[in-house]
Design a protein around this motif. Sequence first.
Motif, PDB file in Angstrom:
ATOM      1  N   SER A   1     -14.433  12.987 -81.170  1.00 31.99           N
ATOM      2  CA  SER A   1     -14.059  11.875 -82.042  1.00 31.99           C
ATOM      3  C   SER A   1     -12.547  11.739 -82.218  1.00 31.99           C
ATOM      4  CB  SER A   1     -14.746  12.019 -83.402  1.00 31.99           C
ATOM      5  OG  SER A   1     -14.390  13.249 -84.014  1.00 31.99           O
ATOM      6  N   LEU A   2     -11.836  12.843 -82.447  1.00 31.08           N
ATOM      7  CA  LEU A   2     -10.392  12.769 -82.641  1.00 31.08           C
ATOM      8  C   LEU A   2      -9.658  12.403 -81.350  1.00 31.08           C
ATOM      9  CD1 LEU A   2      -8.069  12.897 -84.578  1.00 31.08           C
ATOM     10  CD2 LEU A   2      -8.046  15.390 -84.364  1.00 31.08           C
ATOM     11  N   PRO A   3      -9.963  13.060 -80.195  1.00 29.19           N
ATOM     12  CA  PRO A   3      -9.342  12.614 -78.941  1.00 29.19           C
ATOM     13  C   PRO A   3      -9.606  11.133 -78.638  1.00 29.19           C
ATOM     14  CG  PRO A   3     -10.321  14.762 -78.622  1.00 29.19           C
ATOM     15  CD  PRO A   3     -10.746  14.299 -79.992  1.00 29.19           C
ATOM     16  N   LEU A   4     -10.821  10.668 -78.947  1.00 34.37           N
ATOM     17  CA  LEU A   4     -11.146   9.254 -78.722  1.00 34.37           C
ATOM     18  C   LEU A   4     -10.306   8.363 -79.620  1.00 34.37           C
ATOM     19  CD1 LEU A   4     -12.951   7.212 -77.242  1.00 34.37           C
ATOM     20  CD2 LEU A   4     -14.636   7.498 -79.073  1.00 34.37           C
TER      21      LEU A   4
ATOM     22  N   LEU B   1       5.172   1.789 -87.179  1.00 33.57           N
ATOM     23  CA  LEU B   1       3.991   2.338 -87.829  1.00 33.57           C
ATOM     24  C   LEU B   1       2.905   2.642 -86.805  1.00 33.57           C
ATOM     25  CD1 LEU B   1       2.250   3.045 -90.308  1.00 33.57           C
ATOM     26  CD2 LEU B   1       1.619   0.610 -90.417  1.00 33.57           C
ATOM     27  N   PHE B   2       2.600   1.669 -85.950  1.00 31.69           N
ATOM     28  CA  PHE B   2       1.541   1.860 -84.965  1.00 31.69           C
ATOM     29  C   PHE B   2       1.972   2.805 -83.844  1.00 31.69           C
ATOM     30  CE2 PHE B   2      -0.321  -1.751 -87.080  1.00 31.69           C
ATOM     31  CZ  PHE B   2      -1.693  -1.511 -86.956  1.00 31.69           C
ATOM     32  N   LYS B   3       3.279   2.910 -83.610  1.00 31.86           N
ATOM     33  CA  LYS B   3       3.789   3.848 -82.614  1.00 31.86           C
ATOM     34  C   LYS B   3       3.574   5.290 -83.057  1.00 31.86           C
ATOM     35  CE  LYS B   3       7.964   4.890 -79.924  1.00 31.86           C
ATOM     36  NZ  LYS B   3       9.432   4.684 -79.818  1.00 31.86           N
ATOM     37  N   LEU B   4       3.688   5.522 -84.367  1.00 29.82           N
ATOM     38  CA  LEU B   4       3.603   6.884 -84.905  1.00 29.82           C
ATOM     39  C   LEU B   4       2.170   7.349 -85.170  1.00 29.82           C
ATOM     40  CD1 LEU B   4       6.608   6.901 -87.396  1.00 29.82           C
ATOM     41  CD2 LEU B   4       6.535   7.773 -85.057  1.00 29.82           C
ATOM     42  N   ILE B   5       1.241   6.409 -85.313  1.00 29.34           N
ATOM     43  CA  ILE B   5      -0.145   6.791 -85.616  1.00 29.34           C
ATOM     44  C   ILE B   5      -0.723   7.750 -84.572  1.00 29.34           C
ATOM     45  CG2 ILE B   5      -2.518   5.910 -85.758  1.00 29.34           C
ATOM     46  CD1 ILE B   5      -1.389   3.502 -87.298  1.00 29.34           C
ATOM     47  N   PRO B   6      -0.585   7.466 -83.253  1.00 30.31           N
ATOM     48  CA  PRO B   6      -1.119   8.426 -82.269  1.00 30.31           C
ATOM     49  C   PRO B   6      -0.506   9.822 -82.406  1.00 30.31           C
ATOM     50  CG  PRO B   6      -0.645   6.338 -81.203  1.00 30.31           C
ATOM     51  CD  PRO B   6      -0.053   6.261 -82.572  1.00 30.31           C
ATOM     52  N   MET B   7       0.784   9.889 -82.753  1.00 32.17           N
ATOM     53  CA  MET B   7       1.414  11.202 -82.901  1.00 32.17           C
ATOM     54  C   MET B   7       0.905  11.935 -84.134  1.00 32.17           C
ATOM     55  SD  MET B   7       3.190  12.261 -80.458  1.00 32.17           S
ATOM     56  CE  MET B   7       3.866  13.676 -81.314  1.00 32.17           C
ATOM     57  N   TRP B   8       0.646  11.214 -85.231  1.00 33.84           N
ATOM     58  CA  TRP B   8       0.041  11.845 -86.398  1.00 33.84           C
ATOM     59  C   TRP B   8      -1.307  12.452 -86.031  1.00 33.84           C
ATOM     60  CZ3 TRP B   8       1.988  13.688 -90.536  1.00 33.84           C
ATOM     61  CH2 TRP B   8       3.073  13.082 -91.181  1.00 33.84           C
ATOM     62  N   LEU B   9      -2.076  11.704 -85.261  1.00 28.58           N
ATOM     63  CA  LEU B   9      -3.397  12.179 -84.851  1.00 28.58           C
ATOM     64  C   LEU B   9      -3.289  13.369 -83.899  1.00 28.58           C
ATOM     65  CD1 LEU B   9      -5.121   8.708 -84.285  1.00 28.58           C
ATOM     66  CD2 LEU B   9      -5.503  10.289 -86.196  1.00 28.58           C
ATOM     67  N   ILE B  10      -2.305  13.333 -82.998  1.00 27.06           N
ATOM     68  CA  ILE B  10      -2.095  14.444 -82.061  1.00 27.06           C
ATOM     69  C   ILE B  10      -1.661  15.705 -82.823  1.00 27.06           C
ATOM     70  CG2 ILE B  10      -0.586  15.295 -80.208  1.00 27.06           C
ATOM     71  CD1 ILE B  10      -0.660  12.400 -79.056  1.00 27.06           C
ATOM     72  N   ILE B  11      -0.810  15.539 -83.835  1.00 26.86           N
ATOM     73  CA  ILE B  11      -0.390  16.674 -84.667  1.00 26.86           C
ATOM     74  C   ILE B  11      -1.591  17.262 -85.401  1.00 26.86           C
ATOM     75  CG2 ILE B  11       0.917  17.273 -86.753  1.00 26.86           C
ATOM     76  CD1 ILE B  11       3.095  15.317 -85.715  1.00 26.86           C
ATOM     77  N   THR B  12      -2.446  16.393 -85.918  1.00 26.86           N
ATOM     78  CA  THR B  12      -3.672  16.861 -86.578  1.00 26.86           C
ATOM     79  C   THR B  12      -4.553  17.618 -85.592  1.00 26.86           C
ATOM     80  OG1 THR B  12      -3.642  14.950 -88.067  1.00 26.86           O
ATOM     81  CG2 THR B  12      -5.733  16.129 -87.845  1.00 26.86           C
TER      82      THR B  12
END
Length: 213
Positions: free
Chosen positions: A5-8, A31-42
Amino acid sequence: MKRLSLPLLILVSSALYIFIIPDAPLVLNLLFKLIPMWLIITYAFLQFRGNRSFTGWIILAGLLFCMFGDGLLHWFLIGLSAFLIGHIFYIIGFFKEWRFSLIRVLTIIPISFYAIFIGLILTESLIEKGNSALFIPVIVYTIIISAMAWSAVMTGNKWAIAGSILFVISDSILAWNRFVSDIPYASVLIMTTYYTAQFFIAHSIKLFISKRA
């Protein structure tokens, strides 16, 4: 399904930014540029949660500074500095996982040749276009990201190696497009390789921990 789910979500948010979100307004774009990085950090944190992993925390710090670089790259030297710090954290983490192999040691030769090649072209272009003030920062960054790639190779961790190589490719496209000549679909190529690189580096933490178990 939970494992995917998170990788998706990372894939979907990355695609959304790369292919749909407009360049303006800048705040929305960032904002939308940073969202994938927040998710990758998580995702990176979840790879070593519950383990006393020095490498995990160091790589997490690298991801965090790279995220700052993402947000600040509009102000080039500030963003470049944040990425530089991120790479230094990666280098520390990867050298902590050093696995000696003569073949891997010798990869410093092609990596160095590539760094010299791209460095010479970039500096020549910077001087020609009157951007000589960027000469030293670009050279320092080229050296550091090359060291990061070599340190990843020395771990023998396939995810770290793939991630570091993709990072070099992403930054090479960015630098060439910015300082040498335009590259078709540069933004798509840069961000696709960049997000993939960061995800692979985040995923590499799991392999480092499993080898220690």
